[in-house]
Design an enzyme around this catalytic site. Structure first.
Site, short mmCIF file in Angstrom:
data_model
loop_
_atom_site.label_atom_id
_atom_site.label_comp_id
_atom_site.label_asym_id
_atom_site.label_seq_id
_atom_site.Cartn_x
_atom_site.Cartn_y
_atom_site.Cartn_z
N CYS A 78 0.81 -1.22 0.00
CA CYS A 78 0.00 0.00 0.00
C CYS A 78 0.84 1.27 0.00
O CYS A 78 0.30 2.36 -0.18
CB CYS A 78 -0.93 0.01 1.21
SG CYS A 78 -0.06 0.12 2.80
N GLN A 79 2.14 1.16 0.21
CA GLN A 79 2.98 2.34 0.39
C GLN A 79 2.87 3.37 -0.75
O GLN A 79 2.86 4.58 -0.49
CB GLN A 79 4.44 1.93 0.60
CG GLN A 79 4.74 1.38 1.98
CD GLN A 79 4.31 -0.05 2.15
OE1 GLN A 79 3.92 -0.70 1.18
NE2 GLN A 79 4.40 -0.57 3.36
#
Length: 365
Positions: A78-79
């Protein structure tokens, strides 16, 4: 179920608790993969870059035929889409979600489950989500409109908003799970349970001083803080206090006059409320509101794991920072279980409906 981007196994555990058999998983991080393998030794684990994994080989090695897999989980890193990521440069990891389409085309799972941060549906990265959806539609999948849900509404003692997408083969549109919990003042009249709190999750754990370890629990280990950090913590009110209570001489330079920095740095959790969203820095008071409600320290990995609804028997490998990162990155186990239960029920009903004509014929014969 097959779990792509499995991390330490939050999704896998949630699905197993709902009755699924997990056949395979893919995880590139060697430490997270070690955690996964220890807790799920029966699962065929591919410890490599997903771009190097051939779905045809996975199908062969798991004994599957096209169309037999019930759920494919695609919870990519998700970064790139996170609000914590302030970089304006394109993050190539964003494209990893699209690797899931290779597996869909070969395995033809009945359902596809995707979880990521809300940022995936916004801005420059929205085209990735759109491309993923278009790819599913071309394969004949129905799409349940992507929706942002909060884990706190499903029994997780943590405010954690995430974007979810469900897709079904042959145009089927799976339903999202109904919320089971609500704010305390609304719960009873809505026929739901009140939100679970930080106290519900960690209130029974032994108190610790800075740097102290619980001899009976290797994860209940408090980070050792500097004298300056401890002095700051002593000035922050219990149960929800923030850095705004610090006297001028203890304020960080970037916080003077209210300028700069994250608002939740050095903030305390509140025993009477759910926690804020846990991140990879969830045991570090300089990374967010991760100070214990009443003790002068950051929360421990055990406390973080409890807030992510991991059971105490779950084993984590790695350094203090690596374990904290694995926990903060995970999909809460209980939330994954809620989705798994919905898909399990939907699948069971579908199979029953498909078998009905066969049963009717057999009864006639």
């Amino acid at each position: 179920m097959i779990d792509l981007f499995s991390g330490s196994g939050g999704v896998t555990l949630g699905f197993k608790l709902a009755g699924f058999k997990v056949l395979a998983a893919v995880e590139i991080d060697p430490v997270a993969a070690e955690t996964y393998g220890t807790n799920h030794p029966e699962v065929r684990l591919y410890r490599t870059d997903i771009r190097k994994v051939d779905p045809v080989l996975v199908m062969k090695e798991t004994g599957l035929r096209a169309g037999e897999l019930t759920v494919l989980s695609v919870c990519a890193p998700c970064q790139p889409f996170s609000r914590q990521n302030r970089s304006t440069k394109w993050d190539p990891r964003a494209e990893l979600i699209l690797e899931g389409l290779r597996f869909v085309k070969v395995l033809k799972p009945r359902y596809v489950f995707l979880e990521n941060v809300p940022g995936l549906g916004k801005g420059a990265y929205k085209r990735i989500l759109d491309e993923f959806i278009d790819g599913l539609k071309k394969e004949g999948y129905g799409i349940s409109e992507p929706r942002v849900l909060d884990a706190v509404d499903y029994g997780v003692p943590q405010f954690r908003k995430r974007l979810f997408l469900l897709a079904g083969r042959s145009g089927e549109r799976p339903s999202f799970p109904e919320p089971t919990h609500a704010p305390p003042e609304e719960a009873e009249k809505n026929g739901k349970e009140p939100w679970r709190t930080v106290f519900d999750a960690i209130g029974d754990l032994p108190p610790l001083e800075s740097g102290e370890k619980d001899p009976k629990d290797p994860l209940h280990w408090a980070r050792k803080h500097s004298a300056l950090s401890l002095e700051r913590l002593r000035h922050i009110p219990h149960n929800g206090g923030s850095r705004k209570s610090l006297p001028p001489h203890l304020q960080l330079a970037c916080h003077v006059n209210g300028n700069g920095g994250y608002n939740d740095v050095y903030g305390r959790m509140d025993f009477s409320k759910p926690s804020n969203t846990l991140t990879t820095g969830c045991t570090n008071i300089t990374k967010g509101r991760f100070a214990h409600p009443v003790q002068d320290r950051a929360i421990t990995p055990r406390e973080a794991a409890r807030l992510q609804t991991f059971p105490d028997w779950y084993v984590f490998h790695g350094s203090y920072e690596q374990i904290s990162s694995q926990i903060g990155n995970a999909v809460p186990v209980l939330l994954a279980k809620k989705f798994a239960e919905v898909l399990h029920k939907k699948f069971s009903e579908s199979v029953k409906d498909e078998d009905e004509p066969i049963r009717t014929i057999m009864e006639v014969v």
